[in-house]
Design a protein around this motif. Sequence first.
Motif, PDB file in Angstrom:
ATOM      1  N   VAL A 103      19.911  28.894  76.799  1.00 21.64           N
ATOM      2  CA  VAL A 103      21.012  29.181  75.793  1.00 21.64           C
ATOM      3  C   VAL A 103      20.812  29.409  74.426  1.00 21.64           C
ATOM      4  O   VAL A 103      20.370  28.203  74.276  1.00 21.64           O
ATOM      5  CB  VAL A 103      21.968  29.447  76.077  1.00 21.64           C
ATOM      6  N   LEU A 104      20.209  29.401  73.358  1.00 23.55           N
ATOM      7  CA  LEU A 104      20.140  29.221  72.052  1.00 23.55           C
ATOM      8  C   LEU A 104      21.556  29.122  71.450  1.00 23.55           C
ATOM      9  O   LEU A 104      22.482  30.144  71.046  1.00 23.55           O
ATOM     10  CB  LEU A 104      19.503  30.557  70.885  1.00 23.55           C
ATOM     11  N   VAL A 105      22.678  27.519  71.087  1.00 28.92           N
ATOM     12  CA  VAL A 105      23.766  27.194  70.529  1.00 28.92           C
ATOM     13  C   VAL A 105      23.351  26.537  68.927  1.00 28.92           C
ATOM     14  O   VAL A 105      22.728  25.976  68.799  1.00 28.92           O
ATOM     15  CB  VAL A 105      24.330  26.292  71.434  1.00 28.92           C
ATOM     16  N   THR A 106      23.959  27.658  68.725  1.00 31.90           N
ATOM     17  CA  THR A 106      23.229  27.159  66.754  1.00 31.90           C
ATOM     18  C   THR A 106      24.683  27.527  65.936  1.00 31.90           C
ATOM     19  O   THR A 106      25.520  27.928  66.753  1.00 31.90           O
ATOM     20  CB  THR A 106      22.045  27.684  66.162  1.00 31.90           C
ATOM     21  N   ASN A 107      25.015  26.338  64.732  1.00 32.34           N
ATOM     22  CA  ASN A 107      26.047  26.938  63.510  1.00 32.34           C
ATOM     23  C   ASN A 107      25.108  27.726  62.794  1.00 32.34           C
ATOM     24  O   ASN A 107      26.183  28.441  62.175  1.00 32.34           O
ATOM     25  CB  ASN A 107      26.236  25.432  63.445  1.00 32.34           C
ATOM     26  N   THR A 108      24.055  28.354  63.036  1.00 26.80           N
ATOM     27  CA  THR A 108      23.688  28.796  61.659  1.00 26.80           C
ATOM     28  C   THR A 108      24.644  30.496  62.094  1.00 26.80           C
ATOM     29  O   THR A 108      24.236  30.890  62.773  1.00 26.80           O
ATOM     30  CB  THR A 108      22.120  29.128  61.806  1.00 26.80           C
ATOM     31  N   VAL A 109      24.289  31.007  61.363  1.00 30.48           N
ATOM     32  CA  VAL A 109      25.295  32.067  61.069  1.00 30.48           C
ATOM     33  C   VAL A 109      23.810  33.395  61.918  1.00 30.48           C
ATOM     34  O   VAL A 109      22.752  32.848  61.829  1.00 30.48           O
ATOM     35  CB  VAL A 109      25.631  32.796  60.033  1.00 30.48           C
ATOM     36  N   ARG A 110      24.412  35.047  62.399  1.00 28.01           N
ATOM     37  CA  ARG A 110      23.484  35.589  63.197  1.00 28.01           C
ATOM     38  C   ARG A 110      22.703  36.067  62.444  1.00 28.01           C
ATOM     39  O   ARG A 110      21.701  36.454  62.871  1.00 28.01           O
ATOM     40  CB  ARG A 110      24.762  36.765  63.367  1.00 28.01           C
ATOM     41  N   GLU A 111      23.166  36.199  61.214  1.00 23.41           N
ATOM     42  CA  GLU A 111      22.462  37.042  60.169  1.00 23.41           C
ATOM     43  C   GLU A 111      20.997  36.256  60.041  1.00 23.41           C
ATOM     44  O   GLU A 111      20.078  36.405  60.178  1.00 23.41           O
ATOM     45  CB  GLU A 111      22.344  37.660  58.887  1.00 23.41           C
ATOM     46  N   LEU A 112      21.063  34.750  59.945  1.00 21.25           N
ATOM     47  CA  LEU A 112      19.883  33.759  59.622  1.00 21.25           C
ATOM     48  C   LEU A 112      18.978  33.724  61.430  1.00 21.25           C
ATOM     49  O   LEU A 112      18.421  33.394  60.838  1.00 21.25           O
ATOM     50  CB  LEU A 112      20.713  32.691  59.153  1.00 21.25           C
ATOM     51  N   THR A 113      20.083  33.418  62.401  1.00 18.15           N
ATOM     52  CA  THR A 113      19.787  33.161  63.545  1.00 18.15           C
ATOM     53  C   THR A 113      18.377  34.097  63.791  1.00 18.15           C
ATOM     54  O   THR A 113      17.450  34.291  64.719  1.00 18.15           O
ATOM     55  CB  THR A 113      20.541  32.974  64.478  1.00 18.15           C
TER      56      THR A 113
END
Length: 227
Positions: A103-113
């Motif tokens: 699973v990718l778990v990031t603080n970056t928002v969806r549009e940039l992810t």
Amino acid sequence: MWDMDGTLLDSEPLWDVAMADLALRHGIAMSPALRESTLGNALPDALSKVYAAARVAPEDQDRAGDERWLLDHVAEMFVGGLPWRPGAAAALDLVRSTGVPMVLVTNTVRELTDVALETLGATRFVATVCGDEVAVGKPHPDPYLRAAQLVGLHPGQCLAVEDSPAGTAAATAAGCPTLVVPSAAPVPHGSLRSFRQSLVGLTIDDVVDAWTGQHPGHLRAGRDMQG
């Protein structure tokens, strides 16, 4: 459970530029201490720290406008290409080859992810959790709790891979054993944390050891992670 910026992708330098430009937008220079304090933060938390440093009064804060400006600025740089962190692509392929779901778990928002996933390869992951898809982002545990829920596991059954103090705090607060590969900022030692200088040369035994080292007496379960 993989963090993205600074762990898999060498995107922190791009965020350095964007955050420095955001600080200038508010009339201050981005100091090393201020930048380090924002590393791995969710966007609202990073904005709050810039506002505080720039002494922007609450009534003068345009959070929606600043978020939009920053996201557009970063998106322009993301489209220009995202370099991998050393050893990261091989580490992903290694773990995936065992059948362990990732699973990718990031603080970056969806549009940039979604832009970054064009580099990472969306099919490598069974799910992704982004900073704008939970109530509060890292350093709070919500992203990792959500990720564990998506794969039907207790957080203690998972292994997080992180690079930042905020991300590591989030993972361990959720109860995830965490392999820390520091990049832009040092991460303090603590419970549920093991450390590695780089993902270069990572082996399955290293992955298992990072998990079992935090679970004495659970070696058999850890070995079962190999599939």
